[in-house]
Design a protein around this motif. Structure first.
Motif, PDB file in Angstrom:
ATOM      1  N   PHE A 226       0.861  -1.249   0.003  1.00 41.16           N
ATOM      2  CA  PHE A 226       0.023   0.035   0.148  1.00 41.16           C
ATOM      3  C   PHE A 226       0.878   1.267   0.079  1.00 41.16           C
ATOM      4  N   SER A 227       0.268   2.424  -0.486  1.00 39.93           N
ATOM      5  CA  SER A 227       1.203   3.571  -0.512  1.00 39.93           C
ATOM      6  C   SER A 227       0.681   4.735   0.557  1.00 39.93           C
ATOM      7  N   ASN A 228      -0.450   4.078   1.368  1.00 40.96           N
ATOM      8  CA  ASN A 228      -0.813   4.780   2.406  1.00 40.96           C
ATOM      9  C   ASN A 228      -0.030   4.490   3.683  1.00 40.96           C
ATOM     10  N   TYR A 229       0.685   5.462   4.254  1.00 42.89           N
ATOM     11  CA  TYR A 229       1.558   4.932   5.198  1.00 42.89           C
ATOM     12  C   TYR A 229       0.837   4.532   6.703  1.00 42.89           C
ATOM     13  N   VAL A 230      -0.233   5.413   7.012  1.00 41.10           N
ATOM     14  CA  VAL A 230      -0.869   4.901   8.116  1.00 41.10           C
ATOM     15  C   VAL A 230      -1.692   3.600   8.141  1.00 41.10           C
ATOM     16  N   LEU A 231      -2.428   3.248   6.876  1.00 42.41           N
ATOM     17  CA  LEU A 231      -2.901   1.940   6.735  1.00 42.41           C
ATOM     18  C   LEU A 231      -1.847   0.939   6.728  1.00 42.41           C
ATOM     19  N   SER A 232      -0.761   1.125   6.110  1.00 44.86           N
ATOM     20  CA  SER A 232       0.250   0.192   6.405  1.00 44.86           C
ATOM     21  C   SER A 232       0.719  -0.221   7.800  1.00 44.86           C
ATOM     22  N   LEU A 233       0.809   0.995   8.650  1.00 48.03           N
ATOM     23  CA  LEU A 233       1.267   0.769   9.958  1.00 48.03           C
ATOM     24  C   LEU A 233       0.220  -0.124  10.706  1.00 48.03           C
ATOM     25  N   VAL A 234      -1.028   0.415  10.400  1.00 49.68           N
ATOM     26  CA  VAL A 234      -2.146  -0.194  11.398  1.00 49.68           C
ATOM     27  C   VAL A 234      -1.983  -1.980  10.683  1.00 49.68           C
ATOM     28  N   LEU A 235      -1.804  -2.128   9.321  1.00 49.08           N
ATOM     29  CA  LEU A 235      -1.917  -3.522   8.864  1.00 49.08           C
ATOM     30  C   LEU A 235      -0.671  -4.360   9.712  1.00 49.08           C
ATOM     31  N   THR A 236       0.433  -3.613   9.861  1.00 47.90           N
ATOM     32  CA  THR A 236       1.825  -4.322  10.522  1.00 47.90           C
ATOM     33  C   THR A 236       1.425  -4.691  11.951  1.00 47.90           C
ATOM     34  N   ILE A 237       0.753  -3.734  12.541  1.00 45.66           N
ATOM     35  CA  ILE A 237       0.338  -3.947  13.872  1.00 45.66           C
ATOM     36  C   ILE A 237      -0.409  -5.088  13.826  1.00 45.66           C
ATOM     37  N   ILE A 238      -1.631  -5.196  12.932  1.00 40.36           N
ATOM     38  CA  ILE A 238      -2.490  -6.516  12.888  1.00 40.36           C
ATOM     39  C   ILE A 238      -1.635  -7.638  12.581  1.00 40.36           C
ATOM     40  N   MET A 239      -0.702  -7.495  11.879  1.00 42.61           N
ATOM     41  CA  MET A 239       0.210  -8.827  11.434  1.00 42.61           C
ATOM     42  C   MET A 239       0.827  -9.346  12.613  1.00 42.61           C
ATOM     43  N   ALA A 240       1.430  -8.085  13.438  1.00 44.42           N
ATOM     44  CA  ALA A 240       2.294  -8.439  14.590  1.00 44.42           C
ATOM     45  C   ALA A 240       1.290  -9.492  15.572  1.00 44.42           C
TER      46      ALA A 240
END
Length: 292
Positions: A226-240
């Motif tokens: 994704f190009s949206n950095y906020v969305l990417s961070l949220v998904l990274t936290i969910i992944m973690a």
């Protein structure tokens, strides 16, 4: 038979009998797939116990039960992918109802007392002596996962507000992650080498590095997608959180350890570090006046 068993109990025994013959086929299949001669012998012994239980139950139900084919393939697949100890213990956790029924009937009927004893003790003893490499290196995997989750979640969270560009964040995260993987694997090898032989120390370092690089790949992936950095961070936290959930579930089943405490502890540390790093990244960007 001189024993009077009501119709509802007979139906319950038929279900238990179906489970016994199903597990006989699961253990038999696994014993033929496993190359380790010791483990194969243990699984064959458990399979014979399950067949014996099925035949004992048949005396009371008066019928042959067909195995659950779907269950056979499911637990065989799970055991071959995640390890036989995990697969077997996961399967056995679902059989508590049958064990309870055996114990209740064991108060009146001697045959069920024997079955209950074997279900509770004999199988557990056999499962405990299964030799499995994955479980011998759980400590190394925990080390790799913990470090990757804490360090990289924090790093990505800090970079997110510092850079505000998903490609740059992914690049920085991958470089940091790969360097940290090599460092962790080397440190684990040197640490294990002082206590173990070279081949075992090398395996220990590979498990640590493997767990670390897998976690790095999962956490960085949203920033590549994704190009949206906020969305990417949220998904990274969910992944973690998902990685912590799945890994702790695996450990809790395979090693008979408490799940909730370990999950919340790991999740709390990882998310806590991420929040602190996120705030630090924001203020560092303001302080240095960086505009990417």
């Amino acid at each position: 038979m001189n024993y009077k068993i009501d119709a509802d109990t007979i139906e319950s025994l038929k279900k238990a009998q179906k489970n016994e013959i199903t597990e006989y086929h699961i253990y038999s299949k696994l014993s033929s797939f496993i190359k380790n001669e010791h483990n194969s012998k243990v699984l064959k012994q458990i399979a014979q116990d399950e067949l014996s239980h099925h035949n004992e139950l048949k005396k009371f139900t008066g019928t042959d039960m067909k195995p659950n084919i779907l269950k056979i393939y499911f637990y065989t697949f799970i055991s071959l992918i995640f390890g036989i100890t995990f697969g077997i213990k996961l399967m056995e956790k679902g059989e508590s109802g049958a064990e309870k029924l055996y114990r209740e009937l064991g108060n009146k009927i001697e045959e069920f007392k024997t079955i209950a004893k074997e279900e509770n003790k004999h199988e557990e003893e056999l499962i405990e002596i299964i030799e499995e490499e994955k479980l011998q290196f759980v400590g190394s995997m925990v080390l790799g996962l913990n470090d990757a989750l804490v360090e990289l979640t924090g790093t990505l969270a800090g970079l997110t507000f510092a850079l505000k560009n998903t490609r740059l964040i992914a690049l920085s995260g991958l470089i940091t992650g790969i360097a940290a993987t090599l460092s962790m694997a080397a440190s684990e090898y040197l640490s294990a080498r002082t206590e173990q032989e070279s081949s075992r120390a090398l395996k220990s370092s590979l498990y640590t590095g493997g767990a670390y690089v897998f976690t790095v790949a999962c956490l960085v992936f949203p920033y590549l997608l994704f190009s949206n950095y906020v969305l990417s961070l949220v998904l990274t936290i969910i992944m973690a959180i998902l990685i912590i959930l799945v890994f702790n579930f695996y450990i809790s089943v395979a090693k008979d350890l408490p799940f909730k405490q370990r999950f919340f502890e790991m999740a709390g540390i990882s998310l806590g570090v991420a929040v602190i790093s996120f705030i630090i990244g924001h203020f560092v960007r303001l302080f240095l006046g960086v505009d990417v």
